[in-house]
Design a protein around this motif. Structure first.
Motif, mmCIF file in Angstrom:
data_model
loop_
_atom_site.group_PDB
_atom_site.id
_atom_site.type_symbol
_atom_site.label_atom_id
_atom_site.label_comp_id
_atom_site.label_asym_id
_atom_site.label_seq_id
_atom_site.Cartn_x
_atom_site.Cartn_y
_atom_site.Cartn_z
ATOM 1 N N LYS A 259 0.913 -0.851 0.249
ATOM 2 C CA LYS A 259 0.000 0.350 0.029
ATOM 3 C C LYS A 259 1.096 1.951 -0.254
ATOM 4 O O LYS A 259 0.898 2.386 -1.344
ATOM 5 C CB LYS A 259 -1.266 -0.127 1.271
ATOM 6 N N LEU A 260 2.180 1.344 0.992
ATOM 7 C CA LEU A 260 2.833 2.384 0.602
ATOM 8 C C LEU A 260 3.480 2.262 -0.591
ATOM 9 O O LEU A 260 3.460 3.549 -0.915
ATOM 10 C CB LEU A 260 3.706 2.313 2.250
ATOM 11 N N THR A 261 4.175 1.146 -1.385
ATOM 12 C CA THR A 261 4.516 2.102 -2.528
ATOM 13 C C THR A 261 3.976 2.494 -3.559
ATOM 14 O O THR A 261 3.853 3.102 -4.556
ATOM 15 C CB THR A 261 5.367 0.797 -3.267
ATOM 16 N N ASP A 262 2.473 1.525 -3.256
ATOM 17 C CA ASP A 262 1.435 2.355 -4.726
ATOM 18 C C ASP A 262 0.758 3.730 -4.170
ATOM 19 O O ASP A 262 1.257 4.168 -5.155
ATOM 20 C CB ASP A 262 0.173 1.364 -4.385
ATOM 21 N N ALA A 263 1.494 4.286 -3.078
ATOM 22 C CA ALA A 263 0.566 5.464 -2.677
ATOM 23 C C ALA A 263 1.083 6.248 -3.136
ATOM 24 O O ALA A 263 1.701 7.909 -3.791
ATOM 25 C CB ALA A 263 0.080 5.773 -1.487
ATOM 26 N N SER A 264 3.174 5.798 -2.830
ATOM 27 C CA SER A 264 4.304 6.840 -3.267
ATOM 28 C C SER A 264 4.352 6.674 -4.786
ATOM 29 O O SER A 264 4.626 7.775 -5.788
ATOM 30 C CB SER A 264 5.559 5.882 -2.427
ATOM 31 N N LEU A 265 4.154 5.528 -5.662
ATOM 32 C CA LEU A 265 4.078 5.607 -6.832
ATOM 33 C C LEU A 265 3.318 6.834 -7.836
ATOM 34 O O LEU A 265 3.040 7.859 -8.460
ATOM 35 C CB LEU A 265 3.005 4.522 -7.475
ATOM 36 N N VAL A 266 1.183 7.136 -6.844
ATOM 37 C CA VAL A 266 0.389 7.639 -7.253
ATOM 38 C C VAL A 266 0.901 8.829 -6.775
ATOM 39 O O VAL A 266 0.368 9.772 -7.732
ATOM 40 C CB VAL A 266 -0.981 7.562 -6.188
ATOM 41 N N ALA A 267 1.637 9.190 -5.617
ATOM 42 C CA ALA A 267 2.131 10.913 -5.096
ATOM 43 C C ALA A 267 2.881 11.347 -6.190
ATOM 44 O O ALA A 267 2.512 12.220 -6.917
ATOM 45 C CB ALA A 267 2.453 10.606 -3.835
ATOM 46 N N ALA A 268 4.022 10.389 -6.528
ATOM 47 C CA ALA A 268 4.926 10.856 -7.374
ATOM 48 C C ALA A 268 4.091 11.666 -9.110
ATOM 49 O O ALA A 268 4.413 12.033 -9.967
ATOM 50 C CB ALA A 268 5.830 9.629 -7.255
ATOM 51 N N SER A 269 3.409 10.805 -9.270
ATOM 52 C CA SER A 269 2.793 10.434 -10.888
ATOM 53 C C SER A 269 1.997 12.105 -10.526
ATOM 54 O O SER A 269 1.772 12.207 -11.505
ATOM 55 C CB SER A 269 2.095 9.148 -11.309
ATOM 56 N N ALA A 270 1.503 12.360 -9.846
ATOM 57 C CA ALA A 270 0.403 12.985 -9.729
ATOM 58 C C ALA A 270 0.659 14.543 -10.455
ATOM 59 O O ALA A 270 0.363 14.681 -11.155
ATOM 60 C CB ALA A 270 -0.173 13.679 -8.294
ATOM 61 N N PRO A 271 2.165 15.489 -10.205
ATOM 62 C CA PRO A 271 2.296 16.590 -10.843
ATOM 63 C C PRO A 271 2.224 16.042 -12.676
ATOM 64 O O PRO A 271 2.109 16.713 -13.535
ATOM 65 C CB PRO A 271 3.780 16.269 -10.515
#
Length: 287
Positions: A259-271
């Motif tokens: 879950k943490l790595t998926d959330a990190s990927l989503v946050a990194a791709s948001a911009p």
């Protein structure tokens, strides 16, 4: 001068943005979303703890959450938990990077050329259906039982969803927007950067998330291959020594890290996806 001639039309004032009160639960942001996401697992854990303490279950095969937390605490105290987490994260990171490179390259190649697609897509679709555990003996035979075989197995699991997502996104680009770009006499590089990349990127991010999820699944099979450290090793060790609390603890750590790595990927791709004009973004902007 008549009254009609004396009338001067003034430009209408700009309409003010209307703010409306959002109904409870209509838009969940920040900690409200986090707490709501924790409601189901925490509620299930509390219910199971109560069932064991009241004698409804013995908790022999599925220990109480407090027992699992105590096991995690013991592993953290002696340093084993950090060691196993680092080993698993390193393998997933290396396999994820290799899988992204291979899947993206093959997906772009197959999406850009019908000849390449006819050549490689049937083979890759057939290989994609092979279960992860079926690769284990072959990779051990080829690469041994050390890190190369483990990382390669994870990379295989990541590459297929990334390839499929990249291929699908490339083939689904609207022909009309490409024609618009050509009508503005964009070069191939400008066409790829300004039109093709924004059109493909949202689907590509979803493919990366799918690949990351499969990477976490494949790492378990990879760490069954003679590993002496890693969360998969904790699973095997718990099964061989009859420690159900250790098995469930390792599964819980897998879930949290995934879950943490998926959330990190989503946050990194948001911009990279700020330009999207979606209903969810419009609702967040209004709120």
């Amino acid at each position: 001068m008549s009254a009609a001639e004396g009338i001067v039309e003034t430009p209408s004032a700009p309409q003010r943005r209307r703010w409306r009160v959002r109904r409870p639960g209509e838009q969940l942001l920040g900690w409200h979303r986090v707490l709501l996401g924790l409601a189901l697992p925490v509620g299930a854990a509390l219910a199971w703890e109560i069932a064991i303490r009241t004698g409804l279950s013995q908790g022999r095969l599925l220990p109480a959450p407090t027992t699992i937390l105590a096991t995690l605490n013991d592993l953290a105290r002696n340093g084993d938990l950090a060691l196993h987490i680092r080993a698993t994260l390193a393998r997933v990171a290396a396999g994820f990077a290799l899988g992204i490179a291979a899947g993206t390259l093959l997906g772009v190649l197959a999406g850009a050329s019908s000849l390449a697609r006819a050549l490689i897509d049937p083979t890759l679709q057939g290989l994609r259906a092979i279960p992860s555990i079926a690769w284990v003996p072959l990779f051990i035979l080829w690469l041994g039982i050390f890190e190369a075989s483990k990382v390669s197995l994870i990379a295989v699991g990541v590459a297929f969803p990334v390839y499929l997502g990249t291929l699908g996104a490339t083939l689904s680009v609207d022909r009309k927007i490409i024609e618009v770009g050509r009508s503005f006499r964009l070069t191939r590089l400008q066409l790829a950067r300004r039109i093709l990349l924004p059109a493909v990127l949202p689907h590509y991010i979803v493919a990366l998330r799918s690949g990351l999820g499969l990477g976490w699944m494949f790492v378990v099979a990879a760490e069954f291959m003679g590993a002496s450290e890693g969360l998969g090793y904790l699973l095997v060790d718990g099964q061989q020594l009859g420690k159900p609390a250790q098995i469930v603890a390792a599964i819980a750590v897998f879930a949290v890290l995934g879950k943490l790595t998926d959330a990190s990927l989503v946050a990194a791709s948001a911009p990279l996806l700020r330009w999207e004009d979606t209903a969810q973004r419009a609702a967040a902007a209004e709120g």
